[in-house]
Scaffold this motif. Structure first.
Motif, PDB file in Angstrom:
ATOM      1  N   ALA A 161       0.827  -1.206   0.000  1.00 27.54           N
ATOM      2  CA  ALA A 161       0.000   0.000   0.000  1.00 27.54           C
ATOM      3  C   ALA A 161       0.862   1.258   0.000  1.00 27.54           C
ATOM      4  CB  ALA A 161      -0.934  -0.008   1.206  1.00 27.54           C
ATOM      5  N   ILE A 162       1.967   1.235   0.732  1.00 27.40           N
ATOM      6  CA  ILE A 162       2.845   2.402   0.778  1.00 27.40           C
ATOM      7  C   ILE A 162       3.377   2.732  -0.613  1.00 27.40           C
ATOM      8  CG2 ILE A 162       5.144   3.158   1.534  1.00 27.40           C
ATOM      9  CD1 ILE A 162       4.542   1.900   4.244  1.00 27.40           C
ATOM     10  N   GLY A 163       3.834   1.718  -1.352  1.00 30.62           N
ATOM     11  CA  GLY A 163       4.365   1.965  -2.682  1.00 30.62           C
ATOM     12  C   GLY A 163       3.360   2.648  -3.579  1.00 30.62           C
ATOM     13  N   ASP A 164       2.113   2.156  -3.595  1.00 30.54           N
ATOM     14  CA  ASP A 164       1.092   2.757  -4.452  1.00 30.54           C
ATOM     15  C   ASP A 164       0.605   4.092  -3.899  1.00 30.54           C
ATOM     16  OD1 ASP A 164       1.408   0.576  -6.005  1.00 30.54           O
ATOM     17  OD2 ASP A 164      -0.662  -0.128  -5.910  1.00 30.54           O
ATOM     18  N   THR A 165       0.636   4.253  -2.574  1.00 32.89           N
ATOM     19  CA  THR A 165       0.201   5.520  -1.976  1.00 32.89           C
ATOM     20  C   THR A 165       1.121   6.657  -2.378  1.00 32.89           C
ATOM     21  OG1 THR A 165      -0.817   4.408  -0.088  1.00 32.89           O
ATOM     22  CG2 THR A 165      -0.274   6.726   0.190  1.00 32.89           C
TER      23      THR A 165
ATOM     24  N   THR B 188     -12.849   7.896   3.587  1.00 36.58           N
ATOM     25  CA  THR B 188     -14.149   8.035   2.926  1.00 36.58           C
ATOM     26  C   THR B 188     -14.355   7.048   1.781  1.00 36.58           C
ATOM     27  OG1 THR B 188     -13.252   9.774   1.485  1.00 36.58           O
ATOM     28  CG2 THR B 188     -14.322  10.477   3.537  1.00 36.58           C
ATOM     29  N   LYS B 189     -13.277   6.635   1.119  1.00 35.18           N
ATOM     30  CA  LYS B 189     -13.401   5.790  -0.067  1.00 35.18           C
ATOM     31  C   LYS B 189     -12.731   4.439   0.079  1.00 35.18           C
ATOM     32  CE  LYS B 189     -13.146  10.055  -2.806  1.00 35.18           C
ATOM     33  NZ  LYS B 189     -12.361  10.799  -3.822  1.00 35.18           N
ATOM     34  N   GLY B 190     -11.939   4.266   1.130  1.00 35.90           N
ATOM     35  CA  GLY B 190     -11.246   3.002   1.319  1.00 35.90           C
ATOM     36  C   GLY B 190      -9.949   2.929   0.534  1.00 35.90           C
ATOM     37  N   LEU B 191      -9.236   1.830   0.712  1.00 35.95           N
ATOM     38  CA  LEU B 191      -7.938   1.658   0.063  1.00 35.95           C
ATOM     39  C   LEU B 191      -8.064   1.395  -1.429  1.00 35.95           C
ATOM     40  CD1 LEU B 191      -6.157  -0.567   2.741  1.00 35.95           C
ATOM     41  CD2 LEU B 191      -5.836   1.872   2.351  1.00 35.95           C
ATOM     42  N   ASP B 192      -9.275   1.135  -1.913  1.00 34.46           N
ATOM     43  CA  ASP B 192      -9.457   0.920  -3.345  1.00 34.46           C
ATOM     44  C   ASP B 192      -9.161   2.166  -4.172  1.00 34.46           C
ATOM     45  OD1 ASP B 192      -9.971  -1.757  -3.444  1.00 34.46           O
ATOM     46  OD2 ASP B 192     -12.151  -1.566  -3.399  1.00 34.46           O
ATOM     47  N   VAL B 193      -9.021   3.322  -3.542  1.00 37.67           N
ATOM     48  CA  VAL B 193      -8.622   4.502  -4.317  1.00 37.67           C
ATOM     49  C   VAL B 193      -7.243   4.295  -4.932  1.00 37.67           C
ATOM     50  CG1 VAL B 193     -10.012   6.113  -2.954  1.00 37.67           C
ATOM     51  CG2 VAL B 193      -7.622   5.691  -2.311  1.00 37.67           C
TER      52      VAL B 193
ATOM     53  N   LEU C 175      -8.971  -1.905 -10.955  1.00 40.13           N
ATOM     54  CA  LEU C 175      -8.695  -3.323 -10.801  1.00 40.13           C
ATOM     55  C   LEU C 175      -8.692  -3.638  -9.317  1.00 40.13           C
ATOM     56  CD1 LEU C 175      -7.910  -6.006 -12.161  1.00 40.13           C
ATOM     57  CD2 LEU C 175      -5.513  -5.357 -11.835  1.00 40.13           C
ATOM     58  N   PRO C 176      -9.695  -4.351  -8.819  1.00 45.40           N
ATOM     59  CA  PRO C 176      -9.786  -4.616  -7.376  1.00 45.40           C
ATOM     60  C   PRO C 176      -8.632  -5.510  -6.908  1.00 45.40           C
ATOM     61  CG  PRO C 176     -11.846  -5.123  -8.515  1.00 45.40           C
ATOM     62  CD  PRO C 176     -10.810  -4.945  -9.563  1.00 45.40           C
ATOM     63  N   LEU C 177      -7.824  -4.999  -6.006  1.00 50.26           N
ATOM     64  CA  LEU C 177      -6.685  -5.746  -5.485  1.00 50.26           C
ATOM     65  C   LEU C 177      -6.936  -6.122  -4.028  1.00 50.26           C
ATOM     66  CD1 LEU C 177      -3.708  -3.671  -6.950  1.00 50.26           C
ATOM     67  CD2 LEU C 177      -4.777  -5.723  -7.899  1.00 50.26           C
ATOM     68  N   GLY C 178      -6.575  -7.324  -3.673  1.00 48.85           N
ATOM     69  CA  GLY C 178      -6.735  -7.773  -2.298  1.00 48.85           C
ATOM     70  C   GLY C 178      -5.441  -7.736  -1.508  1.00 48.85           C
ATOM     71  N   CYS C 179      -4.443  -7.022  -2.006  1.00 50.11           N
ATOM     72  CA  CYS C 179      -3.097  -7.104  -1.436  1.00 50.11           C
ATOM     73  C   CYS C 179      -2.736  -5.903  -0.567  1.00 50.11           C
ATOM     74  CB  CYS C 179      -2.064  -7.239  -2.550  1.00 50.11           C
ATOM     75  SG  CYS C 179      -2.078  -5.882  -3.748  1.00 50.11           S
ATOM     76  N   TYR C 180      -3.713  -5.048  -0.219  1.00 47.74           N
ATOM     77  CA  TYR C 180      -3.396  -3.871   0.588  1.00 47.74           C
ATOM     78  C   TYR C 180      -3.845  -4.056   2.033  1.00 47.74           C
ATOM     79  CZ  TYR C 180      -3.080  -1.309  -3.897  1.00 47.74           C
ATOM     80  OH  TYR C 180      -2.756  -0.884  -5.148  1.00 47.74           O
ATOM     81  N   SER C 181      -3.015  -3.625   2.964  1.00 51.37           N
ATOM     82  CA  SER C 181      -3.467  -3.345   4.325  1.00 51.37           C
ATOM     83  C   SER C 181      -2.968  -1.948   4.669  1.00 51.37           C
ATOM     84  CB  SER C 181      -2.983  -4.390   5.325  1.00 51.37           C
ATOM     85  OG  SER C 181      -1.577  -4.494   5.326  1.00 51.37           O
ATOM     86  N   ARG C 182      -3.726  -1.263   5.500  1.00 43.43           N
ATOM     87  CA  ARG C 182      -3.523   0.180   5.634  1.00 43.43           C
ATOM     88  C   ARG C 182      -2.324   0.526   6.520  1.00 43.43           C
ATOM     89  NH1 ARG C 182      -8.265   4.619   6.827  1.00 43.43           N
ATOM     90  NH2 ARG C 182      -6.921   6.430   7.155  1.00 43.43           N
ATOM     91  N   PRO C 183      -1.412   1.326   6.002  1.00 43.42           N
ATOM     92  CA  PRO C 183      -0.324   1.851   6.824  1.00 43.42           C
ATOM     93  C   PRO C 183      -0.739   3.159   7.475  1.00 43.42           C
ATOM     94  CG  PRO C 183       0.043   2.456   4.540  1.00 43.42           C
ATOM     95  CD  PRO C 183      -1.278   1.720   4.588  1.00 43.42           C
TER      96      PRO C 183
END
Length: 631
Positions: free
Chosen positions: A563-567, A595-600, A605-613
């Motif tokens: 998630a950090i890399g894509d953020t 408000t929108k979740g990590l899917d932003v 493409l829905p990814l299941g590989c994120y957890s929030r930092p």
């Protein structure tokens, strides 16, 4: 052009995409390394191939694909209707050696049947999603569904693929995209390595995986009636209780709370699970520091409250000082029931600080700690590609304060000695005007008295810190004692022998990130990949550069690193305009997450590989990008 994303429009051309970046030569910045498709599924995400079909059609299709070229697997892309759920094949791998295919299952709540306590609030949704991810992961692992097909010994022409996987959670309860729970649906995201022999399709094997094994797993993993309902309720309520305590810390004048009977030691340095209770001294608070919270679900809990201010953890080697600090640093997260650190809760802005030889530093004002360098080198906008122990520790503190941390966690063992203290004898030998370092001991009181920034320090070798401490906790064979009065008495005895100067801390000005310095281009695409926790720690491959997160000690799991890399790219594309400070940029990103979740981070493409930092770990990654430019 100074508008967001302008640099990449000028460089690559194309039109603005929904991600906030520029379409055309853009590479989806995630570990799969595959180009983002342009089509959208019938739920607005992923790929569409002529609408929905039923599971029997899927079974026939897979049987017909037996022995065909691997690329024919693309025929199963899209939505398939099963009796109790919908299966989405969002991205099909191009060959047996490519990253595994991306699948989702969506079950309506009318079928799933989850009661209100699992999804009425965002926190309940996060806790329930975390729980269901663990259930699915266990079913897959213990059922052997995560194993490759046998026959790999036959070499290139042998059987391969066939494994099903989901992101495996750590001991923390985090917001995840592996399972998303709402009042309307339960959505599970996982991967399947589609089976093959050589480069030909094993259609019958894939049919067993997707139309026989998967429905059995889903019917055990997702419906509420299939759950250990008491365990699920305990999981959700445990998370809510921990969040409640953390929300009450500031009003109680505390920065951390460690419950009585907590199990703090971990199984090993590579295993974050609790040590077996038979070999553990359960934590017990000193009477003078014991506080009580009345939680919404579990009722009364007692434990040690660490007050705001300057607190020391002291004691002999191997008596549990660092173990206590480690539990406190991960108290910024909620933990699963049975972890042992449930109800070890810390100020959510707390940041672990250490020396970090060799890291880069970009325009950080380290003057509060380091000034008057030889040859007149400026430290108001200090830059280096190879920081020393003292300069990196100073920078780490200033960067934490820039992101509004209200609690610093420091272990003497991982600190630069000359940054922490200069004893009286050294002060006599080296004149003050010849020493550019103002040690932390001189600033720690001002940080709290003037700015409300607390510090918790593990101190094993420098009793001079007794003079600046509000509270001193001794660990003795993993048992805690309040020795503040004794420490203060010792400090008074040695005040004239070893005096410590105190100087005011000046809060540095905010920095503004320059979007053009965040270039992850390799060839004609941008690529961000991540590597897991090896001996070198977490790492983000940002284009041609490697961001080393080895010493970001509060980074808990691999999915946070993804998630950090894509953020970083999301923040650059949407909010870095050359005028907005790093803090404001990250606060806007956090608002989007809320408000929108990590899917932003991957809206098409829905990814299941994120957890929030946390913002603090995202900022830490940005600050370690060697190409970073700030103003």
């Amino acid at each position: 052009m100074s508008n967001r994303g302008a640099y990449y429009k000028n460089r690559y051309g194309g039109r603005r995409g929904s991600r906030g970046g520029w379409r055309g030569n853009y590479q989806n910045p995630n570990s799969y390394g595959q180009q983002r498709p342009d089509s959208a599924s019938n739920d607005g995400r992923g790929s569409s191939y002529g609408g929905s079909r039923n599971w029997e059609d899927l079974a026939h299709t897979l049987a017909d694909l037996e022995g065909k070229s691997y690329k024919a697997y693309h025929d199963i892309s899209g939505c398939w209707i099963f009796p109790n759920f919908k299966l989405y094949a969002d991205k099909i791998q191009s060959d047996p050696f490519a990253p595994a295919s991306l699948f989702r299952v969506i079950m309506d709540q009318d079928v799933a049947g989850y009661p209100a306590f699992t999804s009425s609030t965002r926190l309940q949704q996060i806790a329930t999603g975390d729980y269901l991810t663990r259930i699915f992961s266990n079913l897959v692992r213990f059922g052997g569904h995560d194993r490759q097909l046998s026959g790999g010994s036959e070499g290139w022409h042998g059987k391969k693929g066939g494994s099903m996987n989901i992101e495996t959670p750590c001991q923390h309860v985090l917001e995840r995209t592996s399972c998303i729970v709402t009042p309307e649906t339960v959505e599970l995201r996982f991967t399947v390595s589609l089976p093959a022999r050589g480069r030909t399709i094993e259609g019958h094997a894939c049919k067993r995986i997707l139309t026989e094994n998967l429905p059995l797993i889903i019917n055990k993993a997702l419906p509420y009636e299939s759950q250990d309902q008491a365990a699920l309720k305990k999981h959700v309520e445990c998370v809510e209780d921990q969040e409640y305590i953390r929300s009450q810390l500031s009003a109680a004048n505390l920065v951390a709370f460690v419950r009585d009977e907590a199990v703090l030691p971990r199984a090993s340095g590579a295993d974050d699970r609790p040590m077996e209770r038979s070999g553990v001294t359960l934590f017990k608070s000193p009477d003078s520091l014991r506080v009580e919270f009345n939680m919404p679900h579990a009722g009364k809990v007692t434990g040690m409250g660490i007050p705001k201010g300057v607190s020391l953890i002291v004691g002999g080697g191997f008596h549990g000082k660092s173990t206590l600090l480690n539990a406190i640093q991960f108290g910024v997260y909620n933990h699963i029931p049975g972890d042992g650190r449930e109800f070890v809760c810390t100020d959510p802005t707390a940041v672990s600080i250490r020396a970090e030889d060799g890291r880069s530093i970009e325009k950080v004002d380290i003057r509060p700690f380091i000034n008057n360098l030889p040859f007149g080198r400026d430290t108001s906008k200090f830059c280096t590609q190879d920081g020393s122990g003292s300069t990196t520790q100073a920078a780490n503190i200033v960067e934490a304060l820039e992101i509004e941390s209200k609690c610093l966690l420091i272990d003497e063992d991982t600190s630069a000695t000359n940054f922490m203290i200069r004893d009286a004898r050294m002060q006599k030998l080296v004149a003050a005007e010849k020493e550019p370092i103002t040690p932390f001991i001189s600033k720690v009181r001002s940080l709290f008295d003037d700015f409300g920034v607390s510090s918790i320090l593990v101190i094993g070798g420098s009793g001079d810190y007794f003079q600046v401490a509000d509270h001193v906790i001794m660990m003795d064979c993993y048992s805690s004692r309040d020795v503040t009065d004794q420490a203060k008495a010792i400090a008074m005895e040695h005040k004239e022998i070893s005096p410590q100067s105190r100087s005011p801390f000046v809060m540095p000005a905010p920095r503004i990130p320059i979007a053009e310095s965040f270039d992850a281009t390799i060839g004609d695409r941008e690529k961000v990949k991540v590597r897991g926790k090896t001996q070198f720690g977490f790492q983000v491959q940002f284009g041609n550069e490697e961001i080393d997160l080895s010493f970001i000690e509060q980074l808990g799991e691999f999915s946070q690193t993804r998630a950090i890399g894509d953020t970083i790219l999301y923040a650059r594309n949407n909010y870095m305009d050359g005028k907005t400070s790093l803090l404001k940029v990250l606060q806007r990103v956090e608002q989007d997450f809320n408000t929108k979740g990590l899917d932003v981070l991957s809206p098409r493409l829905p990814l299941g590989c994120y957890s929030r930092p946390r913002l603090h770990e995202i900022a830490a990654a940005i600050n370690r990008l060697r190409a970073l430019a700030m103003k």
